[in-house]
Design an enzyme around this catalytic site. Structure first.
Site, PDB file in Angstrom:
ATOM      1  N   ARG A  55      -6.272   1.257  11.341  1.00  0.00           N
ATOM      2  CA  ARG A  55      -6.161   1.749  12.725  1.00  0.00           C
ATOM      3  C   ARG A  55      -6.659   0.711  13.720  1.00  0.00           C
ATOM      4  O   ARG A  55      -6.078   0.518  14.779  1.00  0.00           O
ATOM      5  CB  ARG A  55      -6.994   3.016  12.906  1.00  0.00           C
ATOM      6  CG  ARG A  55      -6.270   4.199  12.433  1.00  0.00           C
ATOM      7  CD  ARG A  55      -7.036   5.481  12.630  1.00  0.00           C
ATOM      8  NE  ARG A  55      -6.421   6.404  11.710  1.00  0.00           N
ATOM      9  CZ  ARG A  55      -7.040   7.110  10.784  1.00  0.00           C
ATOM     10  NH1 ARG A  55      -8.347   7.080  10.705  1.00  0.00           N
ATOM     11  NH2 ARG A  55      -6.379   7.888   9.978  1.00  0.00           N
ATOM     12  N   GLY A  60      18.451  -6.999  33.209  1.00  0.00           N
ATOM     13  CA  GLY A  60      19.425  -7.098  32.117  1.00  0.00           C
ATOM     14  C   GLY A  60      18.917  -7.972  30.973  1.00  0.00           C
ATOM     15  O   GLY A  60      19.115  -7.662  29.796  1.00  0.00           O
ATOM     16  N   ILE A 100       7.418   1.958   2.375  1.00  0.00           N
ATOM     17  CA  ILE A 100       6.296   1.080   2.016  1.00  0.00           C
ATOM     18  C   ILE A 100       6.555  -0.328   2.548  1.00  0.00           C
ATOM     19  O   ILE A 100       7.478  -1.024   2.078  1.00  0.00           O
ATOM     20  CB  ILE A 100       6.071   1.059   0.481  1.00  0.00           C
ATOM     21  CG1 ILE A 100       5.987   2.496  -0.057  1.00  0.00           C
ATOM     22  CG2 ILE A 100       4.835   0.230   0.128  1.00  0.00           C
ATOM     23  CD1 ILE A 100       4.986   3.415   0.648  1.00  0.00           C
ATOM     24  N   GLU A 111       0.789   4.469   9.985  1.00  0.00           N
ATOM     25  CA  GLU A 111      -0.669   4.579   9.828  1.00  0.00           C
ATOM     26  C   GLU A 111      -1.267   5.748  10.608  1.00  0.00           C
ATOM     27  O   GLU A 111      -2.301   5.618  11.260  1.00  0.00           O
ATOM     28  CB  GLU A 111      -1.341   3.251  10.202  1.00  0.00           C
ATOM     29  CG  GLU A 111      -0.840   2.150   9.285  1.00  0.00           C
ATOM     30  CD  GLU A 111      -1.531   0.825   9.429  1.00  0.00           C
ATOM     31  OE1 GLU A 111      -2.741   0.818   9.671  1.00  0.00           O
ATOM     32  OE2 GLU A 111      -0.845  -0.189   9.294  1.00  0.00           O
ATOM     33  N   PHE A 132       0.878  -1.178   0.000  1.00  0.00           N
ATOM     34  CA  PHE A 132       0.000   0.000   0.000  1.00  0.00           C
ATOM     35  C   PHE A 132       0.911   1.222   0.000  1.00  0.00           C
ATOM     36  O   PHE A 132       1.697   1.410   0.943  1.00  0.00           O
ATOM     37  CB  PHE A 132      -0.860  -0.052   1.275  1.00  0.00           C
ATOM     38  CG  PHE A 132      -1.748   1.128   1.499  1.00  0.00           C
ATOM     39  CD1 PHE A 132      -3.019   1.170   0.954  1.00  0.00           C
ATOM     40  CD2 PHE A 132      -1.321   2.197   2.294  1.00  0.00           C
ATOM     41  CE1 PHE A 132      -3.859   2.258   1.185  1.00  0.00           C
ATOM     42  CE2 PHE A 132      -2.160   3.284   2.522  1.00  0.00           C
ATOM     43  CZ  PHE A 132      -3.424   3.306   1.962  1.00  0.00           C
ATOM     44  N   ALA A 173       5.870  13.950   1.671  1.00  0.00           N
ATOM     45  CA  ALA A 173       4.453  13.884   2.055  1.00  0.00           C
ATOM     46  C   ALA A 173       4.213  12.645   2.916  1.00  0.00           C
ATOM     47  O   ALA A 173       3.976  11.546   2.408  1.00  0.00           O
ATOM     48  CB  ALA A 173       3.568  13.831   0.802  1.00  0.00           C
TER      49      ALA A 173
END
Ligand SMILES: Cc1cc2nc3c(=O)[nH]c(=O)nc-3n(C[C@H](O)[C@H](O)[C@H](O)COP(=O)(O)OP(=O)(O)OC[C@H]3O[C@@H](n4cnc5c(N)ncnc54)[C@H](O)[C@@H]3O)c2cc1C
Length: 391
Positions: free
Chosen positions: A249, A346, A162, A369, A128, A135
């Protein structure tokens, strides 16, 4: 089994489904998790095993060979997968995630026949592609451009980060088709297939998380696409992408819940066996309180997710509630992972130890997302225009 919170809220059907997935995860996936950690790849053999057991194309329509699961059912499956290893949720998304569901919702009969059958058969993997170097959060400012040429399109531009873009057989790429309109009717979704002339994978990034998650840079140079590559209507691509992200989401939110629960279980096991100063860690109030804070966090996250998923299943509009889930769950699992590392001492920071891997893997969730800040912007917009929280 006695439960502290909320299991009662699941229907018998969802509960049975959870148990079936858990049996599959516990019985079959352990060796694959080790193999993924060794190789840093999601092996084809794993996809084949998932396919044989009905875990490819889980959400796709039954008529195309899919499982026909609802978003709620799919999220329950992801929750179970992520209890063991984040890579299993990535493998599930290859065939049931945002691009397969966009094709199921908006695709032509020919696209459905070709791609959905391929996903359900475990033969095709999807990607996707929305994000670009200039952007990210502000996706509508994308520069990738598709111009009309004859009865097709010519695609030029670059996408990056991607997930699985380097192994995907088909990628849904969002591109500007009308620079005047942009997000309001000027962005279109295209299906670009591996090996198409003009399309190349120009970089593959690894991240702080498991190497099984790689992010690819994709370059399009005069990549010629037929009209049949358009998903939905020309100009409707931003809506197609945002619809996919709404589902994404909820998938991410439930994956966070599964990972968090696994971290608490691992912490309890450790606290019940590790002694310091003559006493078990589990007997120390400082440790108990960390476990309690994580358990409360998880119960709240699950209640929020299941409530929203139920409302989606009833066909209700949930507004920014999906953003609330993504925001709360991704930040919640960060807190839980941090406490789990602390409880393990640890051992919690030793490379190759599961808690350490979970800690790195879950950091992604606050960025991908829609980062936390963007979810807050979406929720704030609703609050300030007078939407009540219970709406
Ligand atoms: C693991 C992972 C997988 C991914 N997979 C994909 C994928 O498959 N496909 C895809 O298209 N993309 C993918 N992405 C990209 C992801 O969607 C972007 O990284 C994300 O949208 C943020 O964009 P950016 O990285 O450009 O950050 P930026 O947009 O530059 O933001 C940087 C920071 O500033 C904050 N910020 C931005 N704007 C504002 C504002 N107005 N107010 C306050 N704070 C703001 C952000 O929240 C962020 O914290 C993936 C990312 C990750 C980490």
């Amino acid at each position: 089994m006695e439960t502290l919170a909320l299991e009662v809220e699941l229907t018998d059907e969802l509960r049975a489904m959870r148990e079936a997935v858990r049996r599959f995860v516990d019985g079959e996936l352990g060796p694959w998790a080790e193999e993924i950690d060794r190789s840093g790849e999601i092996p084809d053999g794993l996809i084949a095993l998932m396919q044989r057991n009905g875990y490819c194309g889980m959400r796709l329509p039954v008529e195309y060979g899919g499982g026909g699961l609802s978003l709620f059912q799919y999220c329950i499956a992801l929750e179970e997968f992520s209890r063991l290893h984040r890579a299993f949720t990535i493998a599930a998304n290859y065939t049931s995630g945002m691009t397969p569901m966009a094709i199921a919702r908006h695709g032509t009969p020919a696209q459905k026949e070709k791609f959905l059958r391929g996903f359900a058969a475990g033969k095709l993997k999807s990607g996707f592609a929305l994000t670009e170097p200039e952007a990210g959060s502000d996706a509508a400012s994308m520069r990738t451009r598709a111009e009309r040429r004859g009865d097709g399109w010519v695609l030029n531009g670059r996408k990056h980060y991607i997930s699985g873009g380097h192994v995907a057989d088909v990628i849904m790429v969002m591109a500007v088709t009308d620079p005047e309109k942009r997000a309001r009717g000027g962005i279109t979704a295209f299906l670009v297939e591996k090996g198409m002339p003009g399309f190349s994978v120009t970089r593959v990034d690894t991240t702080i998380a498991t190497d099984a998650i790689r992010l690819a840079e994709l370059t399009f140079e005069d990549c010629v696409l037929p009209d049949s590559a358009v998903v939905g209507e020309v100009g409707n691509g931003f809506k197609v992408a945002m619809g996919s992200l709404n589902d994404g989401r909820m998938s991410v939110s439930c994956s966070c819940v599964g990972a968090a629960e696994s971290l608490v279980e691992r912490s309890i096991e450790h606290a019940k066996t590790r002694r310091t100063f003559g006493k078990l860690l589990a007997e120390r109030q400082a440790i108990q309180w960390m476990l309690v804070d994580s358990a409360v966090d998880i119960a709240a996250a699950r209640a929020l997710c299941y409530d929203v998923l139920r409302r989606i299943e009833r066909g209700e509009k949930v507004g920014s509630a999906g953003s609330m889930c993504k925001l709360f769950c991704s930040e919640m699992v960060g807190r839980v992972a941090d406490r789990a590392v602390q409880i393990h001492g640890g051992m919690g920071v030793i490379r190759g130890f599961p808690v350490e891997r979970f800690y790195r893997d879950v950091r992604h969730y606050r960025v991908g997302e829609g980062a936390s800040e963007i979810q807050r912007i979406v929720i704030a917009r609703d609050l300030l225009r007078g939407v009540r929280i219970e709406d």
